[in-house]
Design a protein around this motif. Sequence first.
Motif, PDB file in Angstrom:
ATOM      1  N   UNK A   1    -102.610  -9.305   0.170  1.00 13.21           N
ATOM      2  CA  UNK A   1    -103.860  -9.306   0.685  1.00 13.21           C
ATOM      3  C   UNK A   1    -104.767 -10.454   0.769  1.00 13.21           C
ATOM      4  N   UNK A   2    -104.283 -11.393  -0.203  1.00  7.31           N
ATOM      5  CA  UNK A   2    -104.955 -12.680  -0.594  1.00  7.31           C
ATOM      6  C   UNK A   2    -104.878 -13.551   0.519  1.00  7.31           C
ATOM      7  N   UNK A   3    -103.681 -13.592   1.309  1.00  6.17           N
ATOM      8  CA  UNK A   3    -103.450 -14.486   2.423  1.00  6.17           C
ATOM      9  C   UNK A   3    -104.635 -14.078   3.317  1.00  6.17           C
ATOM     10  N   UNK A   4    -105.047 -12.944   3.705  1.00 10.59           N
ATOM     11  CA  UNK A   4    -106.152 -12.681   4.854  1.00 10.59           C
ATOM     12  C   UNK A   4    -107.327 -13.273   4.311  1.00 10.59           C
ATOM     13  N   UNK A   5    -107.603 -13.432   3.002  1.00 14.05           N
ATOM     14  CA  UNK A   5    -108.914 -13.935   2.521  1.00 14.05           C
ATOM     15  C   UNK A   5    -108.979 -15.322   2.116  1.00 14.05           C
ATOM     16  N   UNK A   6    -107.646 -16.115   2.152  1.00  6.33           N
ATOM     17  CA  UNK A   6    -107.274 -17.469   1.947  1.00  6.33           C
ATOM     18  C   UNK A   6    -107.894 -17.527   0.245  1.00  6.33           C
ATOM     19  N   UNK A   7    -107.787 -16.218  -0.509  1.00  6.27           N
ATOM     20  CA  UNK A   7    -107.796 -16.022  -1.969  1.00  6.27           C
ATOM     21  C   UNK A   7    -106.631 -16.394  -2.528  1.00  6.27           C
ATOM     22  N   UNK A   8    -106.887 -16.820  -4.039  1.00  6.06           N
ATOM     23  CA  UNK A   8    -105.500 -16.821  -4.746  1.00  6.06           C
ATOM     24  C   UNK A   8    -105.638 -15.753  -5.987  1.00  6.06           C
ATOM     25  N   UNK A   9    -106.749 -15.233  -6.671  1.00  6.01           N
ATOM     26  CA  UNK A   9    -106.478 -14.311  -7.497  1.00  6.01           C
ATOM     27  C   UNK A   9    -107.409 -13.229  -7.196  1.00  6.01           C
ATOM     28  N   UNK A  10    -106.988 -12.060  -6.808  1.00  3.21           N
ATOM     29  CA  UNK A  10    -107.557 -10.729  -6.277  1.00  3.21           C
ATOM     30  C   UNK A  10    -107.307  -9.758  -7.284  1.00  3.21           C
ATOM     31  N   UNK A  11    -108.203  -9.043  -7.781  1.00  4.44           N
ATOM     32  CA  UNK A  11    -108.027  -7.648  -8.536  1.00  4.44           C
ATOM     33  C   UNK A  11    -108.842  -6.612  -7.991  1.00  4.44           C
ATOM     34  N   UNK A  12    -108.532  -5.380  -8.346  1.00  2.09           N
ATOM     35  CA  UNK A  12    -109.114  -4.276  -7.778  1.00  2.09           C
ATOM     36  C   UNK A  12    -110.281  -3.982  -8.577  1.00  2.09           C
ATOM     37  N   UNK A  13    -111.222  -3.005  -8.124  1.00  2.25           N
ATOM     38  CA  UNK A  13    -112.253  -2.608  -8.832  1.00  2.25           C
ATOM     39  C   UNK A  13    -112.152  -2.102 -10.058  1.00  2.25           C
ATOM     40  N   UNK A  14    -110.955  -1.309  -9.960  1.00  2.28           N
ATOM     41  CA  UNK A  14    -110.650  -0.556 -11.322  1.00  2.28           C
ATOM     42  C   UNK A  14    -110.378  -1.744 -12.341  1.00  2.28           C
ATOM     43  N   UNK A  15    -109.753  -2.684 -12.116  1.00  3.26           N
ATOM     44  CA  UNK A  15    -109.590  -3.729 -13.139  1.00  3.26           C
ATOM     45  C   UNK A  15    -110.525  -4.514 -13.330  1.00  3.26           C
ATOM     46  N   UNK A  16    -111.456  -4.688 -12.454  1.00  3.80           N
ATOM     47  CA  UNK A  16    -112.620  -5.500 -12.781  1.00  3.80           C
ATOM     48  C   UNK A  16    -113.723  -4.554 -13.654  1.00  3.80           C
ATOM     49  N   UNK A  17    -113.795  -3.191 -13.436  1.00  4.82           N
ATOM     50  CA  UNK A  17    -114.623  -2.288 -14.182  1.00  4.82           C
ATOM     51  C   UNK A  17    -114.020  -2.334 -15.730  1.00  4.82           C
ATOM     52  N   UNK A  18    -112.840  -2.224 -15.914  1.00 10.03           N
ATOM     53  CA  UNK A  18    -112.191  -2.203 -16.995  1.00 10.03           C
ATOM     54  C   UNK A  18    -112.487  -3.617 -18.314  1.00 10.03           C
ATOM     55  N   UNK A  19    -112.843  -4.675 -17.434  1.00 14.11           N
ATOM     56  CA  UNK A  19    -112.909  -5.895 -18.243  1.00 14.11           C
ATOM     57  C   UNK A  19    -113.944  -5.977 -19.471  1.00 14.11           C
TER      58      UNK A  19
END
Length: 730
Positions: free
Chosen positions: A607-625
């Motif tokens: 999915x990164x290539x559709x947003x031209x991003x390089x480091x994408x994490x899910x909301x589940x991962x973000x919530x565990x940080x």
Amino acid sequence: MAASGTKARRNQAQAMRGWLAVTLIGLSIALLLGWLDRSLMGLEDRSLDQRFCLRGPRSVDHSPVIVVEVDNRSYKDLDERWPFPRDMHARLLRNLKRAGVDLIVLDIQFTESVSADPVGDSLLAEAVAECAPVILAGEMPRTRRGYQRLDRPLPQLLATGQPWGLVNDLQDADGVNRLYFLYLPDPLGETQIPTIGTLTLLYQMDPAQAVLNAGAMIPEQQGGVIQLGEYEICLAPGYSNAFRINYYGPAGTFPTYSYSDILDDADFDLADPELDTDYMEQWCDTELYELLWGDEPHPFRGKIALVGVSAEDLHDNKRTPFFGYHGARELMPGVETHAHALQTMLDRSWIVPAMPGLLFVLQILLLSMLTGFLVSRMGPLRTLVIVLLLSALWLWGALILFSKYNLWLQVVTPVAALLATWLTGTVHQFLLARKEKAQIRGMFAQYVPEAVVAELIRSPEKLSLGGEERVMTAMFSDVAGFTTISEGMSPSDLVQLLNEYLTAMTDCIVAEGGIIDKYEGDAIMAEFGAPLPAEDHADRAVRAAVAMQTKLEELRGKWAAESRPQLRARIGINSGQMVVGNMGSRQIFDYTAMGDAVNLASRLEGVNKFYASELMVSGATWGMLNERAYGRRLDVLRVKGKSEPVEVWEVLGLEGDTPDAILVERVTRWQQALEVYENRNWEEAARLFEAIHADFAEDGPARTLGERCREFAATPPEAEWDLVTVMTEK
């Protein structure tokens, strides 16, 4: 004949040297194990714990000690939480005194005033004075630099003239309370401060002496013994101010009363009227007591009452040698450990070594010599039977000496001496087996991660097919435009570049405890939280990903100088329930992770290539940080093959790094633009996203969202659209 005699003497000399060598090895191993046990392992202490349990409880019917506890029931009976109002403590003291208690010893500290109850301190002080003698409690908190502060009782309480002592406990390295302080050196002077147990013993001998020693004492010590009046207290080996408690049983050995029961008199109402029986009146009213109980022994009259806490949330419950007795893993209230220590002193039931140190070493030497002789004559197998029998006999003797005479016969070092010689006979086989295992490890590690090898060696049963469900984090990375890059390079140059890239990325992953699941060309699949569980698996994955992008930026500078392609990688991360283990056939299998959470991580990488991003994490991962990161919520997606929408975030860096004002500005402006986007103000959102992209040309997601908003402004989506972007491609 002369030659034969010479050969026989040579054989005898060789046998003698072998016997002496075996004896020295056995003695050295035994003494080394004994030293290691005292400094590290604590096996001897645990063996003594077992002797307590095998001996069983001893009667305390002769004891003058009773225990009053702030237990869990007290909370319910009083409808109060800790700390209780100090007028309650005052009533408790008076009721104990009315019931005929001879001495009250507090294992509850009153070292600070209660701002919400300024009158409480005065009421408590009045009760202490009225109910004398009362021994108050203080503490000497321990820090890394030792005892440097002394917390005395409140001045109002000290003004009553009542003695006070320390409540410091002494735990061994394994967390078991086996020893008891007699005193501790005053960090503010050259005197010694007694503990409440020592002070109680002094009071039993001479009340005037106890008051005199309320703040300081100078014990007389000689030859492992401290003389306190008529008591010669045998110190624990290695200590100058502590003895070993001879516990009389598990928790509840001494008569124990709930704090709320002692308060329950005619003038005090418990929270539950059905439980309000005015319990203390039968003991405080002499006529009523004689009417109800006649000649029965009075449970309070002439007793020493130790008052403390046992409620679980107050964290003053201790492990003792009787922990686990008859399967009951029950902690003992700290106040009751004082009771056992006091009774040990009153009964003079000291636990003392069964033999002096020099004689003990001589015994070890004799055991080593005997074992060495038997091995040289009978061989290891038959000697092992004899050694086990001798060990059992020694253990049985140690139990008898302890149970009947309070003598501590050490068992770890002697049994080690008996076994040492037999163990030396297996050293060669052990070394060969260890060498073979090292060879297998080296060969096996060429094909699977080292962490997997270590786990399989520790748990060989995991070599079987199957896996276990576990919450962990999966990472997928891929080089952007790798096919195009590979077409413009020779195979050898491509392999060299790819190996350099994969080595650098692997180092970042392994440094955070991740394992490489597999390489697929330029793609990497990795997991965090396996094979060994790690609660911070999400943090580890994000730290590794940030490190990968940082390292890749360094490599791009190097590759530019070498006129080689400058690789950029896209990374997708997701956390969730996965199945991890050995998957494949019974002949060939692979240690990997599977499940929807793994698939989603793979989708996010793409999915990164559709947003031209390089480091994408899910909301589940973000919530565990647990570790704060610079990041921004990009969108809510419904990826191909999934029906449930997923929040996706772009990680820009870690907040532990050097603060970047520009990065903070980007995140703040993005959040403002995203709020406008979610309010469906497409023109304004497009303007904000485009402004971000104008200021930060490398910001691909801003360009992507700006273009989307322009499209929506021209052709608005349906009103019932839920703002979830549907990905139709992987």
